[in-house]
Design a protein around this motif. Structure first.
Motif, PDB file in Angstrom:
ATOM      1  N   SER A  22       0.823  -1.211   0.000  1.00  0.00           N
ATOM      2  CA  SER A  22       0.000   0.000   0.000  1.00  0.00           C
ATOM      3  C   SER A  22       0.857   1.260   0.000  1.00  0.00           C
ATOM      4  O   SER A  22       0.528   2.255  -0.679  1.00  0.00           O
ATOM      5  CB  SER A  22      -0.930   0.002   1.211  1.00  0.00           C
ATOM      6  OG  SER A  22      -0.187  -0.019   2.420  1.00  0.00           O
ATOM      7  N   GLY A  23       1.980   1.242   0.731  1.00  0.00           N
ATOM      8  CA  GLY A  23       2.859   2.413   0.754  1.00  0.00           C
ATOM      9  C   GLY A  23       3.458   2.699  -0.608  1.00  0.00           C
ATOM     10  O   GLY A  23       3.507   3.865  -1.052  1.00  0.00           O
ATOM     11  N   GLY A  24       3.894   1.642  -1.297  1.00  0.00           N
ATOM     12  CA  GLY A  24       4.451   1.827  -2.634  1.00  0.00           C
ATOM     13  C   GLY A  24       3.423   2.366  -3.607  1.00  0.00           C
ATOM     14  O   GLY A  24       3.719   3.253  -4.426  1.00  0.00           O
ATOM     15  N   GLU A  36       9.723   3.174 -10.801  1.00  0.00           N
ATOM     16  CA  GLU A  36       9.938   1.738 -11.057  1.00  0.00           C
ATOM     17  C   GLU A  36      10.321   0.993  -9.787  1.00  0.00           C
ATOM     18  O   GLU A  36       9.884  -0.139  -9.542  1.00  0.00           O
ATOM     19  CB  GLU A  36      11.024   1.545 -12.124  1.00  0.00           C
ATOM     20  CG  GLU A  36      10.635   1.977 -13.526  1.00  0.00           C
ATOM     21  CD  GLU A  36      10.801   3.481 -13.724  1.00  0.00           C
ATOM     22  OE1 GLU A  36      11.283   4.145 -12.781  1.00  0.00           O
ATOM     23  OE2 GLU A  36      10.437   3.978 -14.808  1.00  0.00           O
ATOM     24  N   LYS A  37      11.159   1.627  -8.941  1.00  0.00           N
ATOM     25  CA  LYS A  37      11.601   0.935  -7.723  1.00  0.00           C
ATOM     26  C   LYS A  37      10.436   0.719  -6.754  1.00  0.00           C
ATOM     27  O   LYS A  37      10.386  -0.284  -6.030  1.00  0.00           O
ATOM     28  CB  LYS A  37      12.717   1.703  -7.050  1.00  0.00           C
ATOM     29  CG  LYS A  37      12.343   3.089  -6.539  1.00  0.00           C
ATOM     30  CD  LYS A  37      13.527   3.756  -5.860  1.00  0.00           C
ATOM     31  CE  LYS A  37      13.164   5.142  -5.336  1.00  0.00           C
ATOM     32  NZ  LYS A  37      14.328   5.809  -4.677  1.00  0.00           N
ATOM     33  N   PHE A  38       9.462   1.638  -6.753  1.00  0.00           N
ATOM     34  CA  PHE A  38       8.295   1.464  -5.887  1.00  0.00           C
ATOM     35  C   PHE A  38       7.374   0.367  -6.425  1.00  0.00           C
ATOM     36  O   PHE A  38       6.768  -0.375  -5.653  1.00  0.00           O
ATOM     37  CB  PHE A  38       7.544   2.788  -5.755  1.00  0.00           C
ATOM     38  CG  PHE A  38       8.335   3.876  -5.107  1.00  0.00           C
ATOM     39  CD1 PHE A  38       8.547   3.865  -3.732  1.00  0.00           C
ATOM     40  CD2 PHE A  38       8.904   4.896  -5.864  1.00  0.00           C
ATOM     41  CE1 PHE A  38       9.294   4.870  -3.125  1.00  0.00           C
ATOM     42  CE2 PHE A  38       9.642   5.897  -5.262  1.00  0.00           C
ATOM     43  CZ  PHE A  38       9.844   5.890  -3.896  1.00  0.00           C
ATOM     44  N   ILE A  39       7.290   0.290  -7.758  1.00  0.00           N
ATOM     45  CA  ILE A  39       6.513  -0.793  -8.376  1.00  0.00           C
ATOM     46  C   ILE A  39       7.144  -2.139  -8.050  1.00  0.00           C
ATOM     47  O   ILE A  39       6.467  -3.100  -7.660  1.00  0.00           O
ATOM     48  CB  ILE A  39       6.409  -0.593  -9.897  1.00  0.00           C
ATOM     49  CG1 ILE A  39       5.616   0.675 -10.218  1.00  0.00           C
ATOM     50  CG2 ILE A  39       5.765  -1.815 -10.557  1.00  0.00           C
ATOM     51  CD1 ILE A  39       5.567   1.005 -11.701  1.00  0.00           C
ATOM     52  N   THR A  40       8.475  -2.206  -8.186  1.00  0.00           N
ATOM     53  CA  THR A  40       9.184  -3.454  -7.893  1.00  0.00           C
ATOM     54  C   THR A  40       9.017  -3.851  -6.430  1.00  0.00           C
ATOM     55  O   THR A  40       8.795  -5.025  -6.105  1.00  0.00           O
ATOM     56  CB  THR A  40      10.673  -3.311  -8.227  1.00  0.00           C
ATOM     57  OG1 THR A  40      10.825  -2.984  -9.609  1.00  0.00           O
ATOM     58  CG2 THR A  40      11.422  -4.602  -7.923  1.00  0.00           C
ATOM     59  N   ILE A  51       3.434   5.942  -5.711  1.00  0.00           N
ATOM     60  CA  ILE A  51       3.259   5.958  -7.165  1.00  0.00           C
ATOM     61  C   ILE A  51       2.094   6.877  -7.551  1.00  0.00           C
ATOM     62  O   ILE A  51       2.208   7.696  -8.488  1.00  0.00           O
ATOM     63  CB  ILE A  51       3.017   4.529  -7.676  1.00  0.00           C
ATOM     64  CG1 ILE A  51       4.272   3.668  -7.473  1.00  0.00           C
ATOM     65  CG2 ILE A  51       2.621   4.545  -9.151  1.00  0.00           C
ATOM     66  CD1 ILE A  51       4.045   2.200  -7.739  1.00  0.00           C
ATOM     67  N   GLU A  52       0.990   6.742  -6.840  1.00  0.00           N
ATOM     68  CA  GLU A  52      -0.177   7.580  -7.133  1.00  0.00           C
ATOM     69  C   GLU A  52       0.144   9.069  -6.948  1.00  0.00           C
ATOM     70  O   GLU A  52      -0.236   9.909  -7.770  1.00  0.00           O
ATOM     71  CB  GLU A  52      -1.340   7.183  -6.224  1.00  0.00           C
ATOM     72  CG  GLU A  52      -2.625   7.965  -6.485  1.00  0.00           C
ATOM     73  CD  GLU A  52      -3.729   7.565  -5.538  1.00  0.00           C
ATOM     74  OE1 GLU A  52      -4.902   7.833  -5.850  1.00  0.00           O
ATOM     75  OE2 GLU A  52      -3.412   7.004  -4.461  1.00  0.00           O
ATOM     76  N   ARG A  53       0.857   9.407  -5.892  1.00  0.00           N
ATOM     77  CA  ARG A  53       1.185  10.809  -5.617  1.00  0.00           C
ATOM     78  C   ARG A  53       2.114  11.374  -6.675  1.00  0.00           C
ATOM     79  O   ARG A  53       1.926  12.503  -7.148  1.00  0.00           O
ATOM     80  CB  ARG A  53       1.814  10.928  -4.227  1.00  0.00           C
ATOM     81  CG  ARG A  53       2.061  12.364  -3.782  1.00  0.00           C
ATOM     82  CD  ARG A  53       2.343  12.449  -2.298  1.00  0.00           C
ATOM     83  NE  ARG A  53       3.496  11.667  -1.905  1.00  0.00           N
ATOM     84  CZ  ARG A  53       3.425  10.549  -1.172  1.00  0.00           C
ATOM     85  NH1 ARG A  53       2.235  10.085  -0.785  1.00  0.00           N
ATOM     86  NH2 ARG A  53       4.518   9.902  -0.835  1.00  0.00           N
ATOM     87  N   ARG A  54       3.097  10.587  -7.060  1.00  0.00           N
ATOM     88  CA  ARG A  54       4.048  11.089  -8.062  1.00  0.00           C
ATOM     89  C   ARG A  54       3.388  11.240  -9.427  1.00  0.00           C
ATOM     90  O   ARG A  54       3.696  12.187 -10.169  1.00  0.00           O
ATOM     91  CB  ARG A  54       5.248  10.148  -8.153  1.00  0.00           C
ATOM     92  CG  ARG A  54       6.160  10.199  -6.941  1.00  0.00           C
ATOM     93  CD  ARG A  54       7.540   9.737  -7.278  1.00  0.00           C
ATOM     94  NE  ARG A  54       8.465   9.923  -6.180  1.00  0.00           N
ATOM     95  CZ  ARG A  54       9.779   9.754  -6.291  1.00  0.00           C
ATOM     96  NH1 ARG A  54      10.302   9.368  -7.462  1.00  0.00           N
ATOM     97  NH2 ARG A  54      10.565   9.951  -5.256  1.00  0.00           N
TER      98      ARG A  54
END
Length: 222
Positions: free
Chosen positions: A74-76, A93-97, A80-83
């Motif tokens: 959920s944090g990742g 990409e690192k948050f998706i991974t 991603i949503e905020r950015r």
């Protein structure tokens, strides 16, 4: 005539005794089969009860870690949503991974718990015990908690063991739960595999046949 009649009476008695003995043997065989079937059912029920008890222990032991995995997902996704909302897609990409890794670990843990808890018939197959035990290391660590250091030692050249893998998994897991309860202040838990030869005397003591065996050993200490 009297001698013939007596002989005929003896023959009838022998035939009746033979029939009674035959019925008695059939009844005994049927009772033995029923007793064996009842024992098999009782043993299966006991195994399932032990597995479900272990699952209950696991539920409490890994709840905190599961929450951490969900928090990572959920944090990742929130980052991603905020950015994306800010028009800053670079570096997401690192948050998706990270979110995918947490999701995969959570899914693998759930599948292992489901496989461990379900009722199934025994299916013994040649099994790499080292691979099985090392594959359970993370689950055992989560079960016993951070206050207990877990060490897994695999023997080199370990023979394949003909066992039911699901049943073998339940053994170290239940022992790990017992070890955790025996060391409330923390300690060290060592799980070690080894090859073992059984001579005639050792085999009789264990209700087994002489020969070579793969062996798992578990030790604990403060």
């Amino acid at each position: 005539m009297v001698g013939i009649a007596a002989h005929a009476a003896i023959g009838v008695d022998n035939a009746r005794l033979y029939d009674e003995l035959k019925h008695l043997n059939e009844s005994l065989e049927r009772r033995v089969q029923e007793a064996v079937a009842e024992r098999v059912q009782a043993e299966e029920a006991l195994r399932q009860a032990q597995k479900m008890e272990a699952v209950g222990q696991l539920t409490g032991g890994i709840a905190h870690d599961f929450n951490n995995l969900l928090a990572g997902i959920s944090g990742g996704l929130e980052v991603i949503e905020r950015r994306l909302a800010q028009g800053r897609p670079d570096g997401i990409e690192k948050f998706i991974t990270g979110a995918q890794t947490s999701a995969q670990r959570a899914a693998a843990l759930t599948q292992r718990l489901l496989a461990f808890s379900r009722r199934q018939t025994l299916d013994p197959k040649p099994t790499d015990v080292n691979r099985l035990v090392f594959g359970m290391e993370d689950l055992i660590r989560r079960t016993v908690g951070p206050q207990i250091t877990v060490e897994v030692v695999g023997a080199g050249g370990l023979w394949l063991a003909k066992v039911d893998a699901a049943q073998l998994e339940s053994a170290p897991l239940n022992l790990a739960i017992n070890a955790r309860d025996a060391m409330p202040g923390g300690g060290r838990l060592t799980i070690e595999t080894a090859n073992k030869w059984l001579d005639n005397r050792a085999a009789r003591e264990r209700g087994s046949a002489p020969g070579c065996r793969g062996r798992g050993r578990q030790g604990l200490g403060r």
